[in-house]
Structure formats: structure tokens, C-alpha cells
Design a protein around this motif. Structure first.
Motif, PDB file in Angstrom:
ATOM      1  N   ALA A 201       0.740  -1.166   0.152  1.00  0.00           N
ATOM      2  CA  ALA A 201       0.064   0.022   0.081  1.00  0.00           C
ATOM      3  C   ALA A 201       0.728   1.249  -0.038  1.00  0.00           C
ATOM      4  O   ALA A 201       0.464   2.257  -0.684  1.00  0.00           O
ATOM      5  CB  ALA A 201      -0.760  -0.056   1.163  1.00  0.00           C
ATOM      6  N   TYR A 202       1.980   1.178   0.836  1.00  0.00           N
ATOM      7  CA  TYR A 202       2.854   2.355   0.890  1.00  0.00           C
ATOM      8  C   TYR A 202       3.408   2.557  -0.522  1.00  0.00           C
ATOM      9  O   TYR A 202       3.538   3.899  -1.027  1.00  0.00           O
ATOM     10  CB  TYR A 202       3.952   2.118   1.746  1.00  0.00           C
ATOM     11  N   PHE A 203       4.041   1.399  -1.215  1.00  0.00           N
ATOM     12  CA  PHE A 203       4.753   1.837  -2.355  1.00  0.00           C
ATOM     13  C   PHE A 203       3.626   2.403  -3.586  1.00  0.00           C
ATOM     14  O   PHE A 203       4.099   3.095  -4.277  1.00  0.00           O
ATOM     15  CB  PHE A 203       5.194   0.559  -2.814  1.00  0.00           C
ATOM     16  N   MET A 204       2.479   1.662  -3.329  1.00  0.00           N
ATOM     17  CA  MET A 204       1.445   2.347  -4.431  1.00  0.00           C
ATOM     18  C   MET A 204       1.177   3.638  -4.206  1.00  0.00           C
ATOM     19  O   MET A 204       1.055   4.428  -5.251  1.00  0.00           O
ATOM     20  CB  MET A 204       0.001   1.258  -4.160  1.00  0.00           C
ATOM     21  N   LYS A 205       1.216   4.263  -2.860  1.00  0.00           N
ATOM     22  CA  LYS A 205       0.677   5.651  -2.704  1.00  0.00           C
ATOM     23  C   LYS A 205       2.131   6.470  -2.989  1.00  0.00           C
ATOM     24  O   LYS A 205       1.753   7.412  -3.799  1.00  0.00           O
ATOM     25  CB  LYS A 205       0.570   5.622  -1.234  1.00  0.00           C
ATOM     26  N   HIS A 206       3.246   5.993  -2.680  1.00  0.00           N
ATOM     27  CA  HIS A 206       4.452   7.104  -2.821  1.00  0.00           C
ATOM     28  C   HIS A 206       5.256   6.720  -4.096  1.00  0.00           C
ATOM     29  O   HIS A 206       6.051   7.346  -4.795  1.00  0.00           O
ATOM     30  CB  HIS A 206       5.381   6.832  -1.839  1.00  0.00           C
ATOM     31  N   TYR A 207       4.935   5.663  -4.691  1.00  0.00           N
ATOM     32  CA  TYR A 207       5.575   5.153  -5.878  1.00  0.00           C
ATOM     33  C   TYR A 207       4.992   4.538  -6.825  1.00  0.00           C
ATOM     34  O   TYR A 207       5.227   3.339  -7.487  1.00  0.00           O
ATOM     35  CB  TYR A 207       6.947   4.113  -5.506  1.00  0.00           C
ATOM     36  N   PRO A 208       4.100   5.418  -7.496  1.00  0.00           N
ATOM     37  CA  PRO A 208       2.833   4.957  -8.370  1.00  0.00           C
ATOM     38  C   PRO A 208       3.635   4.791  -9.554  1.00  0.00           C
ATOM     39  O   PRO A 208       4.600   5.203 -10.070  1.00  0.00           O
ATOM     40  CB  PRO A 208       1.954   6.121  -8.646  1.00  0.00           C
TER      41      PRO A 208
END
Ligand code: ATP
Length: 214
Positions: A201-208
Motif C-alpha cells: 500500500a505504501y509503495f502504491m501511494k508513494h511510488y505509483p
């Protein structure tokens, strides 16, 4: 044949992924595959695939691709697909029960052969054909087994780990959030599903990811 010890660890970790995909291709009757096809299917960039495969002694020809049969032969040998790896499962809760029902049969020859739990209501039952023993009887039922899956509550993880190590287990797949301590000669792989989900979820948000199609 390449010495297995010379394959970098990052490459070795991708071996089961390659194996599964190539095996499917083989079943479909495909004899060749390009690094681009592989890359699209298993989401590893094609430069990495080419480098990995060069370690396997497989050289892709331009416009021809890789020989599926050769690669499969290599993977079978390297992954010991012809050898069975019996596994013990400790803790038949929700996650443990799911593993017993799934039991990895679709993948390869690793198979849970025996399960343990502390709950008398579960002991003596079978799930997915695997009998559940009492945890008190752990040491008496680990013959020929060197790998264990840990799905007990976090508070029990270290205590059970110590017993497993004493009983000769040398590999543990730890699904508890506990950071367990083991001697140097015991390998632990830790899978914390909650952390993995949070991290996704973090990567989806910060590294789309870029949308290549647009
Ligand atoms: P459930 O719904 O069956 O309680 P869960 O996954 O939510 O499943 P946990 O509390 O995580 O429950 O426990 C997982 C399993 O580990 C349970 O089946 C429990 O009986 C078992 N367990 C607890 N302590 C031990 C122990 N010392 N040794 C072996 N198994 C144990």
C-alpha cells in the motif's frame, strides 16, 4: 553444468518463479520463449532475465529465444524437483489450516507431511489428509523432516523454534510476526503478511507505477 553455488542469491530466489512459468509453457507445448515474453508474464525486466539465464548456461538467440526444454532440465536439477522435501507445520489455526488444504501440490515436491497443535480439540483430526499431532509429541514425529512452517501465535514462536532446532530442523518458514533467534546453521525465512500488505500500500501511494499504455 554451472556450479549452483556460483549463482547469485538474487538469481536463485527467482528460480522457482522461472520454473513454474516455463513448466506451464512446456505443458502448453511451447518449445521456445523470448526474454520479452518472460518479462511480460513474470514482471521481471528482460535485462535481469537475460543475465540470470546466462548463469544457467542458457544463451538466447536473437529472434529465436530460449530453449524451454533446456531451461526446464536445468531448473529441475538445480531445484531438486525430483527430490521430495517433507515439511512439518506447527500451529493449525486459520493460516495453518489454509496451508494444509492447499499443500503446495500445484507447485513442486515440497509437501506438508505432519502437523502439530496445542489444542486438544484439533489433535487427532486430519485436514487435507494430514494428521494433527499434539505439540507435546513434536520431537517424536519429525523423522526425515528438516523444514518447518511456523503458524503459531507470536508468543509461542521462540519456544517452538528452540524445540524445532533441538530436534534437528534446519529451515524455518516463519509466518509469525516474531523475530526468532536461531543458531547460525539454521536458515529462517520470514514472511509477515501484514507487513507485506502495508508495504504494498505504501509503495502504491508513494511510488505509483507509470502506465505504459498512455
Ligand atoms: P484459530 O481461529 O484456530 O484460533 P488463529 O490463526 O487465529 O486460529 P492463533 O492464536 O494465531 O489462532 O493460533 C494458531 C494456532 O496455533 C491455533 O490453532 C493454536 O491452537 C495453535 N497453538 C497455540 N499455541 C501453540 C503451541 N504452543 N504449539 C502448537 N500450536 C499452538
Amino acid at each position: 553444468m554451472m556450479n549452483q553455488n556460483k549463482i547469485p542469491q538474487a538469481t536463485a530466489k527467482r528460480l522457482p518463479l522461472y520454473y513454474r512459468f516455463l513448466n506451464n509453457l512446456h505443458i502448453q507445448g511451447k518449445s521456445r520463449v523470448s526474454s520479452k515474453e518472460l518479462s511480460d508474464a513474470i514482471k521481471v525486466d528482460s535485462a535481469t532475465i537475460r543475465r540470470d539465464f546466462s548463469y544457467f548456461g542458457a544463451l538466447g538467440k536473437k529472434g529465436y529465444g530460449y530453449n524451454v526444454e533446456y531451461l526446464l532440465g536445468f531448473f529441475r536439477k538445480t531445484l531438486d524437483q525430483d527430490e521430495n522435501t517433507p515439511v512439518a507445520l506447527i500451529g493449525v489455526g486459520n493460516l495453518g489450516t489454509a496451508f494444509l488444504n492447499y499443500n503446495f501440490t500445484k507447485n513442486n515436491n515440497t509437501k506438508i507431511e505432519v502437523a502439530f497443535d496445542a489444542d486438544k480439540g484439533k489433535v487427532g483430526k486430519t485436514i487435507g489428509n494430514i494428521q494433527i499431532h499434539h505439540i507435546e509429541d513434536l520431537e517424536n514425529n519429525l523423522e526425515n523432516i528438516s523444514v518447518a512452517i511456523l503458524t503459531v501465535p507470536v508468543s509461542e514462536a521462540q519456544n517452538i523454534t528452540d524445540r524445532l532446532v533441538k530436534a534437528g530442523i534446519s529451515g524455518i518458514l516463519n509466518f509469525t510476526p516474531a523475530r526468532i533467534t536461531v543458531p547460525e546453521n539454521v536458515r529462517v525465512h520470514h514472511i509477515d503478511l501484514a507487513v507485506e500488505l502495508q508495504s504494498l500500500a505504501y509503495f502504491m501511494k508513494h511510488y505509483p507505477l507509470e502506465n505504459e499504455g498512455e
